[in-house]
Motif scaffolding. Structure first.
Motif, PDB file in Angstrom:
ATOM      1  N   PRO A 296      -1.419  -2.132   1.687  1.00  0.00           N
ATOM      2  CA  PRO A 296      -1.155  -0.877   0.970  1.00  0.00           C
ATOM      3  C   PRO A 296       0.023  -0.126   1.596  1.00  0.00           C
ATOM      4  O   PRO A 296       0.136  -0.030   2.819  1.00  0.00           O
ATOM      5  CB  PRO A 296      -2.464  -0.104   1.131  1.00  0.00           C
ATOM      6  CG  PRO A 296      -3.499  -1.169   1.303  1.00  0.00           C
ATOM      7  CD  PRO A 296      -2.830  -2.256   2.089  1.00  0.00           C
TER       8      PRO A 296
ATOM      9  N   SER B 179      -1.500   0.753  -4.100  1.00  0.00           N
ATOM     10  CA  SER B 179      -2.951   0.923  -4.008  1.00  0.00           C
ATOM     11  C   SER B 179      -3.315   1.620  -2.707  1.00  0.00           C
ATOM     12  O   SER B 179      -2.518   1.662  -1.759  1.00  0.00           O
ATOM     13  CB  SER B 179      -3.655  -0.430  -4.097  1.00  0.00           C
ATOM     14  OG  SER B 179      -3.439  -1.181  -2.910  1.00  0.00           O
ATOM     15  N   LYS B 180      -4.505   2.148  -2.635  1.00  0.00           N
ATOM     16  CA  LYS B 180      -4.962   2.843  -1.433  1.00  0.00           C
ATOM     17  C   LYS B 180      -5.526   1.892  -0.383  1.00  0.00           C
ATOM     18  O   LYS B 180      -5.428   2.166   0.818  1.00  0.00           O
ATOM     19  CB  LYS B 180      -6.009   3.888  -1.802  1.00  0.00           C
ATOM     20  CG  LYS B 180      -5.463   5.048  -2.622  1.00  0.00           C
ATOM     21  CD  LYS B 180      -6.555   6.070  -2.910  1.00  0.00           C
ATOM     22  CE  LYS B 180      -6.002   7.251  -3.696  1.00  0.00           C
ATOM     23  NZ  LYS B 180      -7.055   8.264  -4.008  1.00  0.00           N
ATOM     24  N   ASP B 181      -6.139   0.797  -0.833  1.00  0.00           N
ATOM     25  CA  ASP B 181      -6.863  -0.036   0.132  1.00  0.00           C
ATOM     26  C   ASP B 181      -6.868  -1.515  -0.219  1.00  0.00           C
ATOM     27  O   ASP B 181      -7.705  -2.256   0.273  1.00  0.00           O
ATOM     28  CB  ASP B 181      -8.308   0.462   0.253  1.00  0.00           C
ATOM     29  CG  ASP B 181      -9.043   0.470  -1.087  1.00  0.00           C
ATOM     30  OD1 ASP B 181      -8.458   0.034  -2.105  1.00  0.00           O
ATOM     31  OD2 ASP B 181     -10.202   0.926  -1.110  1.00  0.00           O
TER      32      ASP B 181
END
Length: 275
Positions: free
Chosen positions: A119, A219-221
């Motif tokens: 990320p 994306s965050k993760d």
């Protein structure tokens, strides 16, 4: 020449799609346990922090200080030279059979790579692989195996359909805020980049002149890990000298003339592999 369909489990429609569009997605070529084996293998390699000739990773905090998380998760170049599982998957019979069908002849393996793309990581500017591999005559072909589900959010690959008919371009400088590589090519008039949405275990095959690349992982993760290999047909007479030794499907070294001189742009002789 080989029978294009022998052992590959491809339809005539699949072959037509590859020939007309320049790429083909083979869904679920690798099972979940095989994908997990690759994921564990490269995690164990990454835990070593450095393997000469393959990669060197900075601590995460230092990478962030230097402005790129990819410095903590650099791509691994030619892992098949130092890692048995990488060699096995590069020469997997299912991949080699599909390549033989798409090429119309036996393939020879030139390169393996592993990309992490965590990320926040930058993307890879649009480019053409044979700018780097310099296969003559003909071109190279890539097998891009998704280790994670890959989509637009986490920086999945874009391809430009029908761009396999385009000449190899001389690239211009890419935007460093968007791409960790420096070369970028233009999308020809009338053509459009298309996202490829892949599930883990899917394999994207594409012609070495196809324009392709990706955008940052927003994306965050979600990582977007991929195991990527490049091949040529056995009729190839030359290939960039950086890719030797080459291997046939039996794992035997095959010799080809080194393509050591500069190409149409006068710079790719110094390149260190497709981005």
């Amino acid at each position: 020449m080989v029978d294009k369909l022998a052992g590959a489990n491809l339809s005539e429609a699949d072959l037509r799609h590859f020939e007309t569009e320049g790429y083909l997605i083979v869904r679920g070529l690798f099972a979940a346990d095989e994908v997990e084996a690759l994921r564990r293998n490269f995690a164990e390699m990454h835990a070593q922090r450095s393997i000469p000739g393959c990669f060197e990773a900075l601590p995460i905090e230092e990478a962030r200080r230097q402005g790129s998380i990819l410095k903590a998760y650099p791509r691994m170049m030619h892992p098949h030279r130092v890692n048995r599982l990488s060699m096995d998957y590069m020469l997997d019979p299912r991949v080699m059979d599909i390549l033989a069908a798409l090429l119309g002849e036996e393939p020879i393996a030139a390169q393996s790579m592993f990309y992490w793309k965590p990320p926040g990581a930058e993307g890879q500017a649009l480019h053409q692989d044979n700018f780097y591999l310099k296969v003559e005559p003909g071109t190279c072909i890539a097998a891009w195996t998704a280790i994670d589900d890959a989509d637009e959010e986490n920086g999945g690959l874009f391809v430009v359909p029908k761009s396999q008919h385009e000449p190899i371009q001389c690239p211009h400088r890419a935007d460093p805020s968007q791409s960790f590589t420096v070369d970028e090519v233009d999308v020809p008039e009338g053509l459009t980049p298309m996202p490829t949405t892949l599930k883990a275990g899917d394999v994207l095959f594409f012609n070495g002149s196809v324009i392709h690349g990706s955008y940052p992982n927003r994306s965050k993760d979600r990582f977007r890990r991929a195991f990527i290999c490049h091949y040529a047909g056995e009729s190839a007479e030359k290939i960039g000298k950086w890719y030797s030794p080459l291997y046939n499907r039996q794992g035997e070294i095959v010799e080809r003339e080194d393509n050591a001189g500069s190409g149409p742009c006068g710079t790719e002789f110094a390149a260190t592999g497709p981005h």
